[in-house]
Scaffold this active site. Structure first.
Site, PDB file in Angstrom:
ATOM      1  N   ALA A  66       0.996  -1.284   0.051  1.00 43.17           N
ATOM      2  CA  ALA A  66       0.026  -0.067  -0.009  1.00 43.17           C
ATOM      3  C   ALA A  66       0.997   1.094   0.150  1.00 43.17           C
ATOM      4  O   ALA A  66       2.129   1.203   0.334  1.00 43.17           O
ATOM      5  CB  ALA A  66      -0.703  -0.112   1.323  1.00 43.17           C
ATOM      6  N   GLY A 111       0.717  -4.959   0.902  1.00 39.01           N
ATOM      7  CA  GLY A 111      -0.481  -4.812   0.216  1.00 39.01           C
ATOM      8  C   GLY A 111      -0.238  -5.611  -0.983  1.00 39.01           C
ATOM      9  O   GLY A 111      -1.262  -6.251  -1.661  1.00 39.01           O
ATOM     10  N   GLU A 114      -0.634  -9.145  -0.327  1.00 41.65           N
ATOM     11  CA  GLU A 114      -1.972  -9.525  -0.263  1.00 41.65           C
ATOM     12  C   GLU A 114      -2.680  -9.403  -1.446  1.00 41.65           C
ATOM     13  O   GLU A 114      -3.758 -10.318  -1.862  1.00 41.65           O
ATOM     14  CB  GLU A 114      -2.549  -8.512   0.699  1.00 41.65           C
ATOM     15  N   GLU A 134       4.860  -4.985   7.125  1.00 43.40           N
ATOM     16  CA  GLU A 134       4.082  -3.803   7.819  1.00 43.40           C
ATOM     17  C   GLU A 134       4.629  -3.759   9.284  1.00 43.40           C
ATOM     18  O   GLU A 134       4.555  -2.743   9.858  1.00 43.40           O
ATOM     19  CB  GLU A 134       2.700  -4.567   7.939  1.00 43.40           C
TER      20      GLU A 134
HETATM   21  N1  CO8 Z   1       4.617   3.188  -0.995  1.00 45.64           N
HETATM   22  C1  CO8 Z   1       4.917   4.295  -1.356  1.00 45.64           C
HETATM   23  N2  CO8 Z   1       5.927   4.569  -2.361  1.00 45.64           N
HETATM   24  C2  CO8 Z   1       6.676   3.718  -2.519  1.00 45.64           C
HETATM   25  C3  CO8 Z   1       6.319   2.247  -1.771  1.00 45.64           C
HETATM   26  C4  CO8 Z   1       5.095   2.272  -1.151  1.00 45.64           C
HETATM   27  N3  CO8 Z   1       4.663   1.058  -0.543  1.00 45.64           N
HETATM   28  N4  CO8 Z   1       7.338   1.243  -1.972  1.00 45.64           N
HETATM   29  C5  CO8 Z   1       8.236   1.994  -2.770  1.00 45.64           C
HETATM   30  N5  CO8 Z   1       7.870   3.457  -3.215  1.00 45.64           N
HETATM   31  C6  CO8 Z   1       8.639   4.438  -3.959  1.00 45.64           C
HETATM   32  C7  CO8 Z   1       9.685   5.066  -2.912  1.00 45.64           C
HETATM   33  O1  CO8 Z   1       9.279   5.907  -2.060  1.00 45.64           O
HETATM   34  C8  CO8 Z   1      10.490   5.599  -4.331  1.00 45.64           C
HETATM   35  O2  CO8 Z   1       9.726   6.731  -4.638  1.00 45.64           O
HETATM   36  P1  CO8 Z   1      10.684   8.375  -4.687  1.00 45.64           P
HETATM   37  O3  CO8 Z   1      11.794   8.028  -5.956  1.00 45.64           O
HETATM   38  O4  CO8 Z   1       9.762   9.288  -4.955  1.00 45.64           O
HETATM   39  O5  CO8 Z   1      11.573   8.163  -3.351  1.00 45.64           O
HETATM   40  C9  CO8 Z   1      10.340   4.699  -5.340  1.00 45.64           C
HETATM   41  O6  CO8 Z   1       8.996   4.060  -5.205  1.00 45.64           O
HETATM   42  C10 CO8 Z   1      11.176   3.655  -5.685  1.00 45.64           C
HETATM   43  O7  CO8 Z   1      11.365   2.926  -4.686  1.00 45.64           O
HETATM   44  P2  CO8 Z   1      12.870   2.892  -3.755  1.00 45.64           P
HETATM   45  O8  CO8 Z   1      13.896   4.026  -4.176  1.00 45.64           O
HETATM   46  O9  CO8 Z   1      12.661   2.852  -2.244  1.00 45.64           O
HETATM   47  O10 CO8 Z   1      13.343   1.676  -4.354  1.00 45.64           O
HETATM   48  P3  CO8 Z   1      14.495   0.568  -3.817  1.00 45.64           P
HETATM   49  O11 CO8 Z   1      14.737  -0.439  -5.049  1.00 45.64           O
HETATM   50  O12 CO8 Z   1      15.785   1.217  -3.073  1.00 45.64           O
HETATM   51  O13 CO8 Z   1      13.905  -0.429  -2.847  1.00 45.64           O
HETATM   52  C11 CO8 Z   1      11.889  -1.674  -1.940  1.00 45.64           C
HETATM   53  C12 CO8 Z   1      12.940  -1.228  -3.060  1.00 45.64           C
HETATM   54  C13 CO8 Z   1      12.807  -2.465  -0.875  1.00 45.64           C
HETATM   55  C14 CO8 Z   1      10.782  -2.199  -2.381  1.00 45.64           C
HETATM   56  C15 CO8 Z   1      11.460  -0.200  -1.053  1.00 45.64           C
HETATM   57  O14 CO8 Z   1      10.883   0.519  -2.245  1.00 45.64           O
HETATM   58  C16 CO8 Z   1      10.627  -0.566   0.127  1.00 45.64           C
HETATM   59  O15 CO8 Z   1      11.043  -1.007   1.188  1.00 45.64           O
HETATM   60  N6  CO8 Z   1       9.250  -0.210  -0.229  1.00 45.64           N
HETATM   61  C17 CO8 Z   1       8.222  -0.341   0.817  1.00 45.64           C
HETATM   62  C18 CO8 Z   1       7.974  -1.674   0.947  1.00 45.64           C
HETATM   63  C19 CO8 Z   1       6.973  -1.880   2.144  1.00 45.64           C
HETATM   64  O16 CO8 Z   1       7.157  -1.599   3.318  1.00 45.64           O
HETATM   65  N7  CO8 Z   1       5.740  -2.307   1.562  1.00 45.64           N
HETATM   66  C20 CO8 Z   1       4.493  -2.394   2.696  1.00 45.64           C
HETATM   67  C21 CO8 Z   1       3.759  -1.304   2.893  1.00 45.64           C
HETATM   68  S1  CO8 Z   1       2.564  -1.244   4.086  1.00 45.64           S
HETATM   69  C22 CO8 Z   1       1.291  -2.066   3.345  1.00 45.64           C
HETATM   70  O17 CO8 Z   1       1.279  -2.665   2.277  1.00 45.64           O
HETATM   71  C23 CO8 Z   1       0.021  -2.314   4.259  1.00 45.64           C
HETATM   72  C24 CO8 Z   1      -1.071  -2.990   3.496  1.00 45.64           C
HETATM   73  C25 CO8 Z   1      -2.180  -3.113   4.284  1.00 45.64           C
HETATM   74  C26 CO8 Z   1      -2.758  -1.660   4.676  1.00 45.64           C
HETATM   75  C27 CO8 Z   1      -4.080  -1.640   5.636  1.00 45.64           C
HETATM   76  C28 CO8 Z   1      -4.595  -0.632   5.704  1.00 45.64           C
HETATM   77  C29 CO8 Z   1      -4.070   0.544   6.568  1.00 45.64           C
END
Ligand code: CO8
Length: 260
Positions: A66, A111, A114, A134
């Site tokens: 998400a 997400g 999921e 998460e």
């Molecule tokens: N949300 C928003 N932006 C994201 C997300 C995300 N989940 N993942 C990546 N991005 C964005 C980054 O911010 C970045 O944007 P910008 O260039 O503007 O800074 C761009 O995508 C590229 O990402 P990275 O530079 O971070 O790429 P890397 O190759 O360095 O890293 C990763 C890749 C490891 C996947 C890293 O991006 C990461 O850790 N992302 C987050 C992963 C995460 O924690 N996902 C779980 C989110 S929580 C969730 O999904 C909850 C679901 C249930 C919700 C319930 C309702 C409340």
């Protein structure tokens, strides 16, 4: 309908639905969830579509979760609404008459995992990475992940993955029974389309009723599940597809199913 964050391509009964926000690793905003709900509804009622493949745009991600930037400002009420909205999308895939295959081409986190688990089964690229980070954000899975993963692989492995927030390889996900098969990255979509085409070529009512029996039967006791299966089985004998399928076998020709 036009979508800002999705691409849909349909060929020979197979629709490929691509989450298309590669600049944010295809993460799921509220807007993306709205579009997914609308797209799934359209695909369910599009007679040209028999099977759906869900994947992510770009080289890096299926869906990296998400959208954390959107979630970071949410109140408790908004968080709850957002979780329920995501759950509606997962439930829509489960309730669809048409099979939905996840082609996990890269990160499937939070997400994103999921979304994959909401599909009927998962194929993954060898470079895919899967997990529920998460807890590292101070939250927990909220789009059905605790329920779908525990039902799929049992509570013990689900507990380990969800409590640690660890990210696992496609091979480990295969060994744990999360994904059905792992393919070389360049082969993934062809393999998913090959399987989708095989499903698109058989009797779609039989497939739809089998999906219904499996999904709903899992929420019943075994005897009720057997009864439910038998009643759906009986209904199929009122369809043209049953007559065509069995008639074609007897006449030694290929069946031409019409899905009615
Ligand atoms: N949300 C928003 N932006 C994201 C997300 C995300 N989940 N993942 C990546 N991005 C964005 C980054 O911010 C970045 O944007 P910008 O260039 O503007 O800074 C761009 O995508 C590229 O990402 P990275 O530079 O971070 O790429 P890397 O190759 O360095 O890293 C990763 C890749 C490891 C996947 C890293 O991006 C990461 O850790 N992302 C987050 C992963 C995460 O924690 N996902 C779980 C989110 S929580 C969730 O999904 C909850 C679901 C249930 C919700 C319930 C309702 C409340």
């Amino acid at each position: 309908m036009e979508f800002k964050n999705l691409l849909i391509e349909t060929a020979a009964g197979v629709a490929t639905l691509t989450v298309n926000r590669p600049q944010a690793l295809n993460s799921l905003t509220s807007e993306v969830l709205t579009e997914l709900g609308c797209a799934l509804y359209e695909l369910e009622y599009d007679p040209a579509v028999k099977v759906v493949i869900v994947t992510g745009a770009g080289e890096k991600a299926f869906v990296a979760g998400a959208d954390i930037k959107e979630m970071s400002a949410m109140s408790s009420y908004e968080g709850h609404r957002f979780a329920v909205k995501g759950q509606h999308v997962m439930m829509a895939m489960e309730k669809m008459k048409k099979p939905v295959i996840a082609a996990v081409n890269g990160f499937a986190l939070g997400g994103g995992l999921e979304l994959a688990l909401g599909c009927d089964f998962i194929y993954a690229s060898a470079k895919a990475k899967l997990g529920f980070p998460e807890v590292t954000l101070g939250i927990m899975p909220g789009f059905g992940g605790t329920q779908n993963l525990a039902r799929l692989i049992g509570p013990n492995k689900a507990n380990e993955l969800i409590f640690t927030g660890r990210i696992i390889t496609a091979d480990k996900a295969l060994a744990w029974g999360i994904v059905n098969e792992v393919f070389a990255p360049e082969e993934l979509m062809d393999k998913a389309k090959e399987t989708a085409a095989a499903i698109a070529g058989v009797g779609s009512l039989g497939v739809a009723y089998a999906k219904d029996a499996i999904a709903n039967g899992l929420n019943m006791g075994k005897e009720d599940g057997f009864r439910y299966e038998a009643s759906l089985f009986g209904v199929l004998f009122a369809t043209d597809d049953q007559k065509e399928g069995m008639g074609a076998f007897v006449e030694k020709r290929k069946a031409a199913f019409k899905g009615k």
